[in-house]
Design a protein around this motif. Structure first.
Motif, PDB file in Angstrom:
ATOM      1  N   GLY B 369       0.806  -1.223   0.000  1.00 16.87           N
ATOM      2  CA  GLY B 369       0.000   0.000   0.000  1.00 16.87           C
ATOM      3  C   GLY B 369       0.838   1.270   0.000  1.00 16.87           C
ATOM      4  N   GLN B 463      -9.791  -1.997   4.574  1.00 10.73           N
ATOM      5  CA  GLN B 463      -9.277  -1.280   3.403  1.00 10.73           C
ATOM      6  C   GLN B 463      -8.848  -2.232   2.291  1.00 10.73           C
ATOM      7  N   SER B 491      -4.688   2.390  -3.607  1.00  8.33           N
ATOM      8  CA  SER B 491      -4.507   2.440  -2.155  1.00  8.33           C
ATOM      9  C   SER B 491      -4.383   3.891  -1.725  1.00  8.33           C
ATOM     10  N   ASN B 495      -4.230   3.858   5.867  1.00  6.30           N
ATOM     11  CA  ASN B 495      -4.411   2.425   5.783  1.00  6.30           C
ATOM     12  C   ASN B 495      -3.308   1.759   6.577  1.00  6.30           C
TER      13      ASN B 495
END
Lengths: 83, 618
Positions: B369, B463, B491, B495
């Motif tokens: 991410g 997420q 992304s 997160n």
């Protein structure tokens, strides 16, 4: 938005310390025709790429400076005091 | 392993729970026999520990008044108070679980299909809010205030304290770099701390690093129990550290680094089959964490679902912990989980196996991410069975398992055969099943980004960590595209999620009082906040019963008699010199150069384009 600006007085600082002052343009003479003033006041080049801008180091040296910034990547190539 | 000699207790739903030193809230509850940790978002299905790594939504609880805290990564503390959420009256007996009987009433895109009138949402919302969702936000002024912020700078930030991150950090400090190492665990070592068969924790490497940090504190800083939730412009890293000291529950670190080395490793994701969400269905790394980090025997009879060597590894760990390994199945053999509140058996193609633990050796997914946020692309790699980070920007690099090294494809992607069932869950956060995804695609939402928005897949608290790969698999399978053509959703930070309290930071607002403050107070001032200033909103007198009448009375006094205003709260500028008047003529809309001494004039201040900036008196 969290890019960095290399202030010529204070060194590299977070953009949060600065206030944006718009594109650097040449102010017309007071007696210039209204078209010229119109162009200066309301028309922006809004460059997609590197442009010269005014920045005010509000939370630092409190001086107005100019910076070359790439508006698509937010990379500031250089910053300097105006001549 | 948790030291079983030191013990303490905390409260869960009013019951005392014993915890061992090193326990997280979830591990202590699991040891005490708790198996249901949450009720699902929509259907109130029972959910138990799945990842034990803060990646899935299955253990979110209210801890000390803060909702949606991941119990599996939150250190247990003596005397803390933990409550369940989204279940009535209790987790084990949730009356609202009747919702799953009505799942046929809740097709994919339910909101868009039923809330067709302006008034319908307003009518339904209060009830939906009561029966669905996550935790309850604390009342204004309630909740914890023990948050703090810190600002740090590093030449190189290394994210992840596993073998790759440790090696990178050591090589960097030996090369003379100033390094900050961020790790989300209480101890360094990454997956080697709980994957005993995979290798030993590089104790010597850690000792070398610690010695370096002691000898040259300026060159190496190690931040433990801290996860990096976002990589922003200019390599600004958002780092959230849990319990930095006794006086704070969380510290938000604004870490600015010249270079970033991402060594976040990989995580496991579950398979999709019917009832794959039952408590007792657990990822293999979660089982290994329970055994090796907390000294807990996770069950009595285990069935392992695996397609690679991880199956042998976890089987050895389970046997060592005294768990009977009933059988091992390949992912395609599993038909469904059997049980209502906990797994009782697994139905497979060649029979039914009784068990109380179903261990999934899922596909490993690079935790990329941050690299995606930095501007890197995620590109499908058939051989690895994963989207791997490519085209990284100049000052960001990746090392270790996050690059996809040593990764192998567990099952062919997209899967050849997907059972489309309402109880085969892809997204655990908001109860999205394979059948829901198929329906969404057939309704025309066949692009991964539109499918995401229509079904809420990957939009929950995890997420997309648990559901993204399986969701892409379903989308690719249904549309006949490849995984690469289907692609991943973007992304975005934060997160994993960050508590609002941590973002807001400590509560210390300065208050400024004007010289007349107490005079206002004597007149019955009701205060309002004007920036840092306290300013009277209106004056409450015995003659006026409410705000409106008080304001009207004041208005009449100003119009008919006299008024007095305290402008101490407004900004003041002192303009001096011969051309002061000329300057004011330029910035105000009316003339000031002819203003006589002792006189006052009100005006408006504009910029060059005629935009009003402020008003004031001169």
């Amino acid at each position: 938005m969290s890019f960095l600006i290399p202030c010529p007085h204070c060194g590299t600082r977070s953009v949060y310390e600065f206030r944006f002052g718009g594109e650097v343009k040449t102010r017309p003479q007071p007696e210039a025709p209204s078209e010229e003033w119109m162009e200066y006041t309301y028309t922006k080049a809004n460059e997609s790429g590197v442009q010269k801008e005014w920045w005010f180091h509000r939370s630092g040296c409190r001086q107005w400076l100019q910076a070359m910034r790439n508006t698509t990547t937010n990379e500031v190539l250089e910053a300097f005091f105006p001549e | 392993m948790a030291d079983s000699t030191e013990k303490f207790s905390f409260q869960f739903d009013g019951q005392t729970v014993e915890a061992h030193d090193g326990d997280t809230v979830a591990s202590a509850l699991y040891r005490a026999g708790r198996r249901i940790f949450t009720r699902s978002f929509k259907y109130h299905r029972p959910r138990g520990l799945l990842c034990m790594a803060g990646k899935c939504p299955n253990c979110m609880m209210n801890v000390g008044g803060t909702p949606n805290v991941r119990a599996c990564i939150t250190p247990a503390r003596a005397g803390m108070s933990v409550q369940h959420q989204n279940a009535y009256p209790s987790l084990d007996h949730d009356l609202l679980s009747v919702a799953q009987r009505f799942d046929w009433l809740m097709p994919v895109g339910w909101y868009y299909k039923t809330m067709t009138h302006e008034w319908s949402w307003h009518a339904a919302e209060p009830y939906i809010r009561k029966v669905a969702g996550l935790g309850v936000a604390p009342e204004p002024g309630g909740g914890s205030t023990d948050y703090e912020h810190a600002w740090m700078h590093a030449e190189v930030a290394v994210i992840g304290g596993g073998p790759a991150g440790l090696q990178a950090a050591l090589e960097l400090v030996q090369g003379g770099a100033q390094v900050t190492l961020v790790d989300d665990q209480p101890e360094l070592g990454g997956h080697l701390r709980y994957r005993k068969q995979a290798g030993k924790v590089p104790a010597e490497l850690i000792a070398q690093l610690r010695a370096h940090a002691r000898a040259e504190p300026a060159s190496l800083e190690i931040i433990s129990r801290a996860y990096c939730f976002g990589l922003y412009e200019g390599n600004l890293l958002g780092v959230l550290q849990a319990s930095p000291h006794a006086g704070a529950i969380e510290r938000l670190i604004h870490l600015r680094a010249k270079r970033v080395v991402v060594a976040t490793g990989a995580y496991e994701v579950p398979f999709t089959f019917e009832n794959n969400d039952l408590p007792g269905v657990m990822l293999s790394t979660a089982v290994q964490r329970l055994i090796h980090l907390h000294g807990i025997k996770p069950g009595n009879r285990a069935v392992i679902v695996a397609s690679d060597a991880q199956g042998d590894e976890v089987a050895a760990d389970l046997r060592e912990a005294g768990v009977e390994v009933v059988t091992r199945l390949a992912p395609h053999q599993v038909i469904s989980g059997v049980g209502s509140s906990h797994i009782k058996a697994v139905r497979a193609k060649d029979g039914e196996f009784t068990c109380d633990l179903l261990v999934l050796c899922g596909q490993r997914v690079p935790d990329a991410g941050l690299l995606n946020q930095a501007g890197g692309k995620l590109s499908w790699n058939e051989e690895r069975g994963a989207f791997l980070p490519v085209d990284l920007p100049a000052n960001v690099s990746a090392v270790g398992e996050v690059t996809g090294a040593w990764m192998a494809c567990a099952t062919p992607q997209p899967p050849e055969n997907i059972p489309y069932l309402k109880r085969s869950f892809v997204c655990l956060c908001s109860d999205v099943s394979t059948a829901d995804l198929r329906d969404g695609i057939s309704e025309g939402f066949d692009h991964i980004e539109t499918l995401k928005r229509y079904t809420t897949l990957t939009m929950g608290p995890c997420q997309g960590r648990m559901c993204q790969l399986a969701g892409i698999g379903v989308c690719a399978h249904e549309t006949g595209r490849s995984m690469g053509e289907t692609g991943v959703t973007t992304s975005r930070p934060p997160n994993p999620s960050v508590s609002l309290g941590a973002l807001a930071g400590p509560r210390h607002h300065p208050t400024r009082l004007t010289p007349m403050h107490y005079a206002h107070q004597e007149c019955g001032a009701v205060w309002m906040d004007m920036g840092e200033w306290k300013r009277p909103r209106y004056y409450k007198a015995t003659s006026c019963p409410d705000e409106r009448t008080c304001v009207e009375e004041e208005y009449r006094a100003v119009r008919e008699r006299v008024g007095l205003i305290d402008v101490s709260t407004l900004g003041k500028l002192d303009v001096k010199g011969r051309d002061a008047g000329k300057l004011l003529d330029k910035v105000y809309t009316n003339r000031f150069s002819d203003l006589k001494p002792g006189r006052v004039r009100y005006s408006v201040l504009c910029d060059e384009a005629g935009i009003m900036l402020d008003d004031g008196t001169i």
